[in-house]
Design an enzyme around this catalytic site. Sequence first.
Site, PDB file in Angstrom:
ATOM      1  N   PRO A  65       0.824  -1.213   0.000  1.00  8.26           N
ATOM      2  CA  PRO A  65       0.000   0.000   0.000  1.00  8.26           C
ATOM      3  C   PRO A  65       0.859   1.265   0.000  1.00  8.26           C
ATOM      4  CG  PRO A  65      -0.728  -1.534   1.690  1.00  8.26           C
ATOM      5  CD  PRO A  65       0.571  -2.039   1.162  1.00  8.26           C
ATOM      6  N   HIS A  66       0.450   2.212  -0.825  1.00  5.80           N
ATOM      7  CA  HIS A  66       1.128   3.501  -0.933  1.00  5.80           C
ATOM      8  C   HIS A  66       0.172   4.433  -1.665  1.00  5.80           C
ATOM      9  CE1 HIS A  66       1.835   1.365  -4.677  1.00  5.80           C
ATOM     10  NE2 HIS A  66       1.971   2.546  -5.269  1.00  5.80           N
ATOM     11  N   THR A  67       0.537   5.679  -1.723  1.00  2.00           N
ATOM     12  CA  THR A  67      -0.215   6.647  -2.507  1.00  2.00           C
ATOM     13  C   THR A  67       0.743   7.743  -2.940  1.00  2.00           C
ATOM     14  OG1 THR A  67      -2.275   7.941  -2.601  1.00  2.00           O
ATOM     15  CG2 THR A  67      -1.035   8.019  -0.530  1.00  2.00           C
TER      16      THR A  67
END
Length: 145
Positions: A65-67
Amino acid sequence: MAEILFNETNTRLRIEAESWEAAVGIGGELLVAQGCVEESYIDGMIQNVSQHRVDVVIAEGIAIPHTRYEDGAFRAGISLVTLKTPLSFSGSKEMVKVVLCFSAMNVQDYWHMVSFALDLIEYGVLDRLTEAKTLEEVKSIVALC
C-alpha cells in the site's frame, strides 16, 4: 536490500487485523510515527487500494500500500506488518500476509521500495517473514535478499 532497515518503530509482527483497511491503517500509523507521512496519507493508501488493487497486491502473500506523496508524505519511509491470519485486499483473489506500506518522494524512491518487495518474492522469504516472531528474525530474513 540491506539499506532498508526494520526496527521497533516501523515493524509489527503477527498482527490480527479484522480487515485489509485495518492492516493498512496499522502500517500507515507506523509511517506517521516515523515522521514520514501525515494522517491523511493513510486515507490516501486505503483509497488507492480500493481503486487500484492490482497495483497494490503484487503477488500471492504481499501487498504494498502507498499513494502519491501529495497525499501527505514528508519523506521516504517503509513499514512492515505481518498478519497472523491472511486477508483478501479489496476483493483480491490473492491472500495477503505481508503488508509493506511505504511513502516515496520521487520515482527513484518508489522503484526502490517496489524492488525491495520483489526481492522478498524472488528470494522466497515471504513465508519465513510471516512466521518471524522477533525483530531479529526479520532482520536475518531480510539480509538474505
